[in-house]
Design an enzyme around this catalytic site. Structure first.
Site, PDB file in Angstrom:
ATOM      1  N   ARG A  69     -20.318 -24.417  11.910  1.00  0.00           N
ATOM      2  CA  ARG A  69     -19.339 -25.484  12.052  1.00  0.00           C
ATOM      3  C   ARG A  69     -18.130 -25.176  11.172  1.00  0.00           C
ATOM      4  NH1 ARG A  69     -20.582 -29.398   9.641  1.00  0.00           N
ATOM      5  NH2 ARG A  69     -22.633 -28.934   8.811  1.00  0.00           N
ATOM      6  N   TYR A 197     -19.745 -21.875  19.175  1.00  0.00           N
ATOM      7  CA  TYR A 197     -20.931 -22.089  18.336  1.00  0.00           C
ATOM      8  C   TYR A 197     -21.437 -23.520  18.527  1.00  0.00           C
ATOM      9  CZ  TYR A 197     -23.797 -23.420  14.474  1.00  0.00           C
ATOM     10  OH  TYR A 197     -24.831 -23.950  13.742  1.00  0.00           O
ATOM     11  N   GLY A 198     -22.737 -23.681  18.655  1.00  0.00           N
ATOM     12  CA  GLY A 198     -23.366 -24.957  19.006  1.00  0.00           C
ATOM     13  C   GLY A 198     -22.799 -26.194  18.326  1.00  0.00           C
ATOM     14  N   LYS A 206     -22.961 -33.450  16.795  1.00  0.00           N
ATOM     15  CA  LYS A 206     -22.232 -33.944  15.621  1.00  0.00           C
ATOM     16  C   LYS A 206     -21.006 -34.761  16.035  1.00  0.00           C
ATOM     17  CE  LYS A 206     -24.967 -31.653  12.911  1.00  0.00           C
ATOM     18  NZ  LYS A 206     -25.994 -32.364  12.154  1.00  0.00           N
ATOM     19  N   HIS A 226     -27.092 -39.276   9.800  1.00  0.00           N
ATOM     20  CA  HIS A 226     -27.553 -37.881   9.796  1.00  0.00           C
ATOM     21  C   HIS A 226     -28.969 -37.864   9.215  1.00  0.00           C
ATOM     22  CE1 HIS A 226     -26.533 -33.472   8.446  1.00  0.00           C
ATOM     23  NE2 HIS A 226     -27.171 -33.504   9.587  1.00  0.00           N
ATOM     24  N   SER A 248     -26.996 -30.693   5.584  1.00  0.00           N
ATOM     25  CA  SER A 248     -27.386 -29.616   6.484  1.00  0.00           C
ATOM     26  C   SER A 248     -28.230 -28.568   5.766  1.00  0.00           C
ATOM     27  CB  SER A 248     -26.134 -28.927   7.015  1.00  0.00           C
ATOM     28  OG  SER A 248     -25.295 -29.885   7.585  1.00  0.00           O
ATOM     29  N   ALA A 249     -29.235 -28.078   6.477  1.00  0.00           N
ATOM     30  CA  ALA A 249     -30.075 -26.983   5.987  1.00  0.00           C
ATOM     31  C   ALA A 249     -30.783 -27.272   4.670  1.00  0.00           C
ATOM     32  CB  ALA A 249     -29.250 -25.694   5.881  1.00  0.00           C
ATOM     33  N   CYS A 250     -31.229 -28.531   4.507  1.00  0.00           N
ATOM     34  CA  CYS A 250     -32.062 -28.894   3.350  1.00  0.00           C
ATOM     35  C   CYS A 250     -33.504 -29.137   3.787  1.00  0.00           C
ATOM     36  CB  CYS A 250     -31.554 -30.161   2.683  1.00  0.00           C
ATOM     37  SG  CYS A 250     -30.190 -29.889   1.562  1.00  0.00           S
ATOM     38  N   GLY A 251     -33.825 -28.771   5.032  1.00  0.00           N
ATOM     39  CA  GLY A 251     -35.213 -28.893   5.470  1.00  0.00           C
ATOM     40  C   GLY A 251     -35.519 -30.173   6.226  1.00  0.00           C
ATOM     41  N   ASN A 254     -38.036 -29.314   8.863  1.00  0.00           N
ATOM     42  CA  ASN A 254     -39.358 -29.071   8.278  1.00  0.00           C
ATOM     43  C   ASN A 254     -40.054 -30.377   7.903  1.00  0.00           C
ATOM     44  OD1 ASN A 254     -38.830 -26.387   8.547  1.00  0.00           O
ATOM     45  ND2 ASN A 254     -38.453 -25.994   6.375  1.00  0.00           N
ATOM     46  N   ASP A 277     -32.653 -34.731  13.214  1.00  0.00           N
ATOM     47  CA  ASP A 277     -31.268 -34.583  12.735  1.00  0.00           C
ATOM     48  C   ASP A 277     -30.454 -35.875  12.756  1.00  0.00           C
ATOM     49  OD1 ASP A 277     -29.244 -32.852  11.712  1.00  0.00           O
ATOM     50  OD2 ASP A 277     -28.306 -32.745  13.671  1.00  0.00           O
ATOM     51  N   ASN A 375     -27.297 -18.472   9.639  1.00  0.00           N
ATOM     52  CA  ASN A 375     -27.208 -19.744  10.362  1.00  0.00           C
ATOM     53  C   ASN A 375     -27.564 -19.559  11.840  1.00  0.00           C
ATOM     54  OD1 ASN A 375     -26.673 -22.545  10.599  1.00  0.00           O
ATOM     55  ND2 ASN A 375     -24.611 -22.128  11.357  1.00  0.00           N
ATOM     56  N   ARG A 377     -29.838 -19.865  15.172  1.00  0.00           N
ATOM     57  CA  ARG A 377     -30.464 -21.126  15.612  1.00  0.00           C
ATOM     58  C   ARG A 377     -31.427 -20.944  16.770  1.00  0.00           C
ATOM     59  NH1 ARG A 377     -28.574 -26.009  12.920  1.00  0.00           N
ATOM     60  NH2 ARG A 377     -27.083 -25.201  11.418  1.00  0.00           N
ATOM     61  N   TYR A 502     -42.709 -28.253   1.510  1.00  0.00           N
ATOM     62  CA  TYR A 502     -43.350 -28.157   2.837  1.00  0.00           C
ATOM     63  C   TYR A 502     -44.420 -29.242   3.008  1.00  0.00           C
ATOM     64  CZ  TYR A 502     -40.669 -23.868   2.929  1.00  0.00           C
ATOM     65  OH  TYR A 502     -39.639 -22.979   2.882  1.00  0.00           O
ATOM     66  N   GLY A 503     -45.637 -28.864   3.423  1.00  0.00           N
ATOM     67  CA  GLY A 503     -46.677 -29.855   3.709  1.00  0.00           C
ATOM     68  C   GLY A 503     -46.992 -30.741   2.516  1.00  0.00           C
ATOM     69  N   ASP A 504     -46.826 -30.175   1.309  1.00  0.00           N
ATOM     70  CA  ASP A 504     -47.150 -30.974   0.124  1.00  0.00           C
ATOM     71  C   ASP A 504     -46.186 -32.136  -0.091  1.00  0.00           C
ATOM     72  OD1 ASP A 504     -49.551 -29.746  -0.832  1.00  0.00           O
ATOM     73  OD2 ASP A 504     -48.331 -27.952  -1.169  1.00  0.00           O
TER      74      ASP A 504
HETATM   75  C1  OXD Z   1     -26.021 -29.323  10.665  1.00  0.00           C
HETATM   76  C2  OXD Z   1     -26.873 -29.133  11.837  1.00  0.00           C
HETATM   77  O1  OXD Z   1     -25.217 -28.451  10.346  1.00  0.00           O
HETATM   78  O2  OXD Z   1     -27.732 -29.991  12.079  1.00  0.00           O
HETATM   79  O3  OXD Z   1     -26.158 -30.371  10.002  1.00  0.00           O
HETATM   80  O4  OXD Z   1     -26.687 -28.143  12.572  1.00  0.00           O
HETATM   81 MN    MN Z   2     -27.557 -31.729  10.842  1.00  0.00          MN
END
Ligand code: OXD
Ligand code: MN
Length: 596
Positions: A69, A197-198, A206, A226, A248-251, A254, A277, A375, A377, A502-504
């Site tokens: 982005r 790009y997506g 977004k 978000h 973004s990208a903090c899991g 997951n 998301d 990045n 996807r 993760y799972g924990d």
């Molecule tokens: C972001 C995404 O960048 O979800 O937040 O792709």
């Molecule tokens: Mn996002």
């Protein structure tokens, strides 16, 4: 496909502007999508992957200058500049329309114009909204067909209503100097040019579901956030829902698809994914807050996704998925990315399509030497997800018990704490900060304030957005979800993570739900309510209590520095900062001053 005059007018106006060779309406049928897949392979836009190992899956590569982005080229075009606020780039709508139309004029010559009717949210849900995206990219069509509900049914539901979002995308020459991602919230319109790009071109995501929808939500009394949405099932079979906002990208993906540790699984605990998301939330008839996921698929970060970090996401990518900017394993025509497994392919093409030598990989220069772009996807249909919630298609949404904020903070924020009340929770969200990652273009590893993880996504003045949160809290009263903050990313002095994650993370979610249900006590501190260390379950966890205590601390000096930084951050919002938030900051400072 429709007699809707506002839709027909928009399509013909755009057609006149870009002058395509032909116009194709996306009806949502498999046969039409199949034709487009075959065409995409023929034009080289898509690479068909091994049909046995990855049935229905394709690889796509974007231009190397177009991999994330672009926040510095993203604009909120409201008539008054102050309505876009200090956190958005602004341009006068008339001026921007002209600039964009000049860029896009005649750019579809020799190309096909695709018209995609799409629904954000289950078609016909009272929380869903409709959009039309015009694009010249087969990749966009095929991704939209995964990420949203598309086709004739959407137009049938729209009828002759004018309540829909106009989305226009033109790939042009993918020229970064002429790249613009523009939202016109007062016109329900989005225009994206010179990207493929997506995050910049799947306009339902977004651009619509956050930037435009946040503006609509403020005007209509609901929230576009978000946030992931998950259901936590306990051994009695009761399911409680949590919505969580992380930058973004903090899991988020997951956490949304977490598999509990074995001893909890044996007891009967489960996690169900509603969304990874975006959450749209409204007050339901019973006065509680209800959420839907407006999307229909996952646009997840590939590197680091593996059977241990996110088994469910990996499973979701095994069929009918599109991969963007990952590596191609030439031996068996499958895909690979860093962190998928310990066996980098011996014969592969990297994300740029060049021969890739796994021995040259340098962690410090990932963009140049990695097989997959950091990045890169996967776009995967939600129905593929083994833990997809049975409520996923429920138009009414799921009732939210807890809202969780979080970010990457190597120091400072404890593993988990609960806000004192809703207003204090809004304060915590408004001051959220995180270390930046590769999801957006720009420097990586810098701490930035990212209120409610909405910094790049709030379609209006952020001070008014805080006000809207406070108003929602007033309307919800004692039915409001409880608000928490988590931080999975505390490190020791050598930079090693202290919490296994993760799972924990389930251990923390259980504490959160117990707090919501009044089942566990907490320790009141200057920043909010913290768990007693014995209340975070350490069964089967290789962690001594001292380590746990060390990530459940409130360090006076560090928090005083934080309060000073929040003071600076707040200055940006001027007189649109709600007084209640300034009072919250003063309250925090006063409580910190009282600590020894
Ligand atoms: C972001 C995404 O960048 O979800 O937040 O792709
Ligand atoms: Mn996002």
């Amino acid at each position: 496909m429709t007699n809707n005059s506002s839709v027909l007018r928009f399509v013909s106006e755009m057609q006149a502007l870009v002058d395509p060779d032909s116009v194709v309406w996306i009806d949502g049928s498999e046969s039409q999508l199949d034709t487009l897949r075959a065409l995409g392979v023929k034009t080289g836009e898509m690479i068909k992957l091994n049909e046995e190992k990855l049935p229905g899956c394709y690889l796509h590569r974007t231009k190397p200058n177009d991999v994330a982005r672009v926040e510095d080229r993203t604009f909120i075009c409201t008539r008054k500049e102050e309505d876009a606020g200090p956190t958005n780039h602004w341009c006068d709508p008339q001026e921007m329309y002209e600039r964009l139309y000049d860029i896009a004029r005649d750019s579809y010559r020799g190309r096909t114009m695709y018209v995609i009717p799409f629904s954000m949210g289950p078609i016909g849900s009272p929380l869903a909204k409709i959009g039309i995206e015009i694009t010249d990219s087969i990749y966009v069509v095929l991704n939209m067909a995964i990420m949203t509900r598309v086709g004739q049914k959407v137009l049938d539901t729209l009828g002759d209503s004018n309540d829909w979002v106009r989305g226009f995308h033109a790939s042009c020459d993918i020229d970064p100097e002429k790249r613009y991602i523009c939202q016109f919230p007062e016109d329900n319109a989005i225009i994206s040019v010179n990207s493929a790009y997506g995050g910049n071109v799947l306009l339902g995501k977004k651009c619509f579901a956050l930037r435009i929808a946040s503006f609509q939500g403020r005007n209509e009394g609901w929230m576009a956030e978000h946030m992931l949405i998950l259901g936590l099932e306990n051994p009695k079979g009761e399911v409680r829902y949590i919505a969580a906002a992380f930058p973004s990208a903090c899991g988020k993906t997951n956490l949304a698809m977490l598999i509990p540790p074995e001893y909890l699984r044996k007891k009967g605990y489960k996690i169900w994914t509603v969304g990874d998301d975006i959450a749209w939330m409204r007050i339901g008839k019973d006065g509680r807050l209800y959420a839907i996921n407006p999307e229909n698929g996952f646009f997840g970060v590939a590197p680091g996704t593996n059977a241990h970090s996110n088994f469910n996401a990996l499973e979701s990518t095994k069929r009918n998925a599109i991969f963007t900017n990952v590596a191609l394993n030439l031996d068996d025509n499958t895909v690979w990315w860093e962190g998928l497994d310990e066996n980098p392919p011996k014969h592969a093409l990297n994300w740029r399509g060049e021969p890739w030598d796994y021995r040259a990989y340098d962690k410090n220069d990932k963009v140049r030497t990695a097989a997959a772009h950091p990045n890169s996807r996967f776009t995967a249909p939600a129905v593929n997800c083994p833990c997809l919630s049975t409520e996923f298609e429920t138009g009414e949404g799921v009732p939210i018990s807890a809202i969780v904020f979080g970010g990457r903070r190597a120091k400072l924020a404890p593993l988990v704490y609960q806000s004192r009340d809703w207003v204090n929770g809004v304060f915590i969200g408004s001051a959220m900060a995180s270390e930046t990652t590769a999801a957006a273009a720009g420097a990586v590893g810098v701490v930035r304030r990212d209120p409610m993880a909405m910094l790049p996504f709030c379609g209006y003045h952020m001070g008014d957005y805080f006000r809207h949160w406070l108003d929602m809290g007033e309307r919800l009263g004692d039915k409001a979800p409880k608000i928490f903050n988590v931080n999975w990313f505390r490190t020791d002095k050598d930079g090693n993570f202290l919490w296994p994650g993760y799972g924990d993370n389930m251990r923390v979610l259980n504490w959160i739900i117990d707090r919501c249900e009044g089942k566990v006590d907490a320790r009141e501190t200057a920043i909010g309510y913290l768990p007693y260390p014995q209340d975070i379950d350490r069964t089967d966890l290789d962690m001594d209590v001292a380590t746990l205590e060390s990530i459940l601390d409130v360090d006076k000096a560090a928090w005083e520095k934080e309060a000073a930084e929040i003071t600076e951050h707040y200055k940006k919002f001027g007189d649109r900062l709600p007084a209640q938030l300034a009072d919250q900051l003063a309250g925090l400072k006063a409580r910190l001053a009282e600590l020894d």
